[in-house]
Design an enzyme around this catalytic site. Structure first.
Site, PDB file in Angstrom:
ATOM      1  N   ASP A   1       6.270   1.908   6.431  1.00 11.04           N
ATOM      2  CA  ASP A   1       4.927   1.320   6.432  1.00 11.04           C
ATOM      3  C   ASP A   1       4.040   2.175   5.535  1.00 11.04           C
ATOM      4  O   ASP A   1       3.546   3.215   5.960  1.00 11.04           O
ATOM      5  CB  ASP A   1       4.406   1.280   7.871  1.00 11.04           C
ATOM      6  CG  ASP A   1       2.953   0.860   7.976  1.00 11.04           C
ATOM      7  OD1 ASP A   1       2.411   0.312   6.999  1.00 11.04           O
ATOM      8  OD2 ASP A   1       2.346   1.113   9.038  1.00 11.04           O
TER       9      ASP A   1
ATOM     10  N   HIS B   1       4.623   3.661  12.853  1.00  8.31           N
ATOM     11  CA  HIS B   1       3.859   4.910  12.920  1.00  8.31           C
ATOM     12  C   HIS B   1       4.603   6.013  13.657  1.00  8.31           C
ATOM     13  O   HIS B   1       4.004   6.879  14.294  1.00  8.31           O
ATOM     14  CB  HIS B   1       2.468   4.678  13.520  1.00  8.31           C
ATOM     15  CG  HIS B   1       1.531   4.009  12.567  1.00  8.31           C
ATOM     16  ND1 HIS B   1       0.161   4.125  12.656  1.00  8.31           N
ATOM     17  CD2 HIS B   1       1.761   3.222  11.486  1.00  8.31           C
ATOM     18  CE1 HIS B   1      -0.403   3.437  11.682  1.00  8.31           C
ATOM     19  NE2 HIS B   1       0.561   2.870  10.960  1.00  8.31           N
TER      20      HIS B   1
ATOM     21  N   GLU C   1      -4.968   2.238   2.730  1.00 11.22           N
ATOM     22  CA  GLU C   1      -4.915   1.116   3.672  1.00 11.22           C
ATOM     23  C   GLU C   1      -5.035   1.595   5.102  1.00 11.22           C
ATOM     24  O   GLU C   1      -5.664   0.930   5.947  1.00 11.22           O
ATOM     25  CB  GLU C   1      -3.605   0.341   3.482  1.00 11.22           C
ATOM     26  CG  GLU C   1      -3.532  -0.974   4.271  1.00 11.22           C
ATOM     27  CD  GLU C   1      -2.979  -0.826   5.681  1.00 11.22           C
ATOM     28  OE1 GLU C   1      -3.048  -1.808   6.458  1.00 11.22           O
ATOM     29  OE2 GLU C   1      -2.477   0.269   6.043  1.00 11.22           O
ATOM     30  N   GLU C   2      -4.440   2.746   5.388  1.00  8.22           N
ATOM     31  CA  GLU C   2      -4.348   3.221   6.768  1.00  8.22           C
ATOM     32  C   GLU C   2      -5.691   3.647   7.368  1.00  8.22           C
ATOM     33  O   GLU C   2      -5.780   3.919   8.564  1.00  8.22           O
ATOM     34  CB  GLU C   2      -3.345   4.377   6.859  1.00  8.22           C
ATOM     35  CG  GLU C   2      -1.906   4.015   6.499  1.00  8.22           C
ATOM     36  CD  GLU C   2      -1.231   3.125   7.528  1.00  8.22           C
ATOM     37  OE1 GLU C   2      -1.851   2.832   8.566  1.00  8.22           O
ATOM     38  OE2 GLU C   2      -0.081   2.713   7.290  1.00  8.22           O
TER      39      GLU C   2
ATOM     40  N   ASP D   1       3.287  -6.316   3.798  1.00  6.24           N
ATOM     41  CA  ASP D   1       3.120  -5.164   4.680  1.00  6.24           C
ATOM     42  C   ASP D   1       4.210  -5.258   5.739  1.00  6.24           C
ATOM     43  O   ASP D   1       5.233  -5.911   5.512  1.00  6.24           O
ATOM     44  CB  ASP D   1       1.717  -5.134   5.287  1.00  6.24           C
ATOM     45  CG  ASP D   1       1.249  -3.714   5.609  1.00  6.24           C
ATOM     46  OD1 ASP D   1       2.024  -2.947   6.224  1.00  6.24           O
ATOM     47  OD2 ASP D   1       0.104  -3.363   5.268  1.00  6.24           O
TER      48      ASP D   1
ATOM     49  N   HIS E   1       0.832  -1.210   0.000  1.00  7.31           N
ATOM     50  CA  HIS E   1       0.000   0.000   0.000  1.00  7.31           C
ATOM     51  C   HIS E   1       0.861   1.252   0.000  1.00  7.31           C
ATOM     52  O   HIS E   1       1.952   1.292   0.565  1.00  7.31           O
ATOM     53  CB  HIS E   1      -1.028   0.000   1.143  1.00  7.31           C
ATOM     54  CG  HIS E   1      -0.488   0.228   2.519  1.00  7.31           C
ATOM     55  ND1 HIS E   1      -0.197   1.479   3.009  1.00  7.31           N
ATOM     56  CD2 HIS E   1      -0.240  -0.634   3.533  1.00  7.31           C
ATOM     57  CE1 HIS E   1       0.215   1.384   4.261  1.00  7.31           C
ATOM     58  NE2 HIS E   1       0.210   0.113   4.599  1.00  7.31           N
TER      59      HIS E   1
END
Length: 363
Positions: free
Chosen positions: A184, A328, A218-219, A241, A71
């Site tokens: 990510d 994150h 995606e998030e 991922d 993603h």
């Protein structure tokens, strides 16, 4: 086996450019163009959809379709409220961490271009004058653009709804640790692009259509994958991922399991993961001396695997994750060897998938 070095100077230059370019959820299209430009020599054609998912296709006329997917989006913020004094309050766009925001520099994206600012935070000297030190909360996070009024902020082109990203860029620690925001999961987009490159450079002909999918959103709930799988209608999906490295301080292995950067890609276990496809991946790793780890994820994977698996009456799906530290944050970290081994594992697995393979449990 692959004879050529995967992470050469050209691929690493692309990686740095691709990671550094912003791609906040809902605003991925500009960096998707960067990805497509890199992928163009290695595919036959592209499709895109309304919300910006990009797909490079090899053998587009083949009826049997295999997806490899990552993603493209990164967590970010939106401008929520501008005070009369010119301070900006924010709301999350994805799972942005309010704890790391104070004192971070930011870029606010406007029609006039980037506006620079900082997340402000009271000095340590004065935070606990009332006897109780306050911890960062979403309600206390604010951005300072150096303006004295709301009118000054708006004159810069900033308004409610502008998206906000961090400007932190790619670096390498100790020769083999890649560090950046948005690993990510732009590393996933990078890795599937390298798979396409290797297929081309090694003159491999696949008996099926290969769809290299760089999905958006995606998030915020796997939304890009949810949309594009209805368009492609694939037979198989291998998703890549990230997952948590549990070997740093403050992480409980009883909860997170035991995965570590440098020990290889992580094969996922969950109801959405089709066991025969997963076993093919693990056998491929063993037969090619590719180190790998395992991760059990209970009810859902929390990745685009879930969106593919439960679409179109059921799509045989599997998840290969890259172990990651500090998810994150702006200093997400992965190991060079894991990146290379994930690319190898996806590449070698594709060479083992037979045309029209159903992966049925009832043969």
């Amino acid at each position: 086996m692959i004879a050529k070095t995967i992470l050469d100077d050209q691929s690493l230059a692309f990686l740095e450019t691709y990671l550094n370019n912003p791609s906040p959820t809902g605003h991925e299209s500009n960096n998707q163009k960067t990805w497509m430009e890199y992928l163009k020599p290695y595919v036959d054609t592209f499709i895109t959809d309304t919300y910006g998912t990009a797909v490079g296709i090899i053998n587009p006329d083949a009826p049997y379709k295999v997806v490899i997917e990552g993603h493209a989006d990164e967590i970010s913020w939106y401008v929520k409220y501008i005070t009369e004094e010119g301070f900006i309050h924010v709301v999350r766009n994805g799972g942005s961490d309010h704890m790391i925001a104070p004192s971070k520099r930011v870029h606010i994206h406007t029609k006039k271009g980037i506006v620079e600012g900082v997340f402000g935070w009271p000095a340590i000297h004065i935070r606990n004058r009332a006897g109780k030190e306050e911890s960062p909360k979403i309600e206390t996070n604010f951005i300072d653009l150096g303006c004295d009024s709301k009118a000054e902020v708006e004159a810069l082109g900033v308004h409610v709804g502008c998206v906000i990203t961090y400007p932190d860029t790619f670096t390498i620690l100790n020769k083999n640790r890649f560090v950046c925001r948005a690993i990510d999961n732009r590393m996933g987009g990078f890795m599937i692009a390298q798979v396409a490159r290797l297929l081309k450079e090694n003159n491999k002909t696949l008996p099926f259509g290969l769809y290299i999918v760089n999905a958006v959103q995606e998030e915020v709930g796997l939304r890009g994958a949810e949309m594009i799988t209805q368009t492609i209608k694939p037979n198989v999906a291998i998703v890549t991922d990230v997952c948590h490295d549990s070997n740093t301080p403050m992480v409980d292995k009883n909860i997170e399991g035991d995965n570590k950067i440098g020990r290889g890609p992580v094969v996922g276990y969950a109801p959405a993961i089709q066991n025969n496809l997963r076993e093919l991946i693990e056998e491929t790793a063993e037969n090619n001396n590719i180190p790998f780890q395992r991760n059990a994820m209970s009810r859902v994977t929390g990745t685009d695997t879930d969106a593919f698996a439960y679409s179109n009456g059921g799509v045989a799906s599997a998840l290969i994750s890259l172990p990651l530290r500090y998810m994150h944050t702006t200093v997400e970290m992965v190991h060079r060897d894991d990146v290379e081994n994930t690319i190898k594992l996806i590449y070698e697995t594709l060479l083992k998938i037979e045309n029209n393979e159903t992966f049925s449990y009832f043969k």
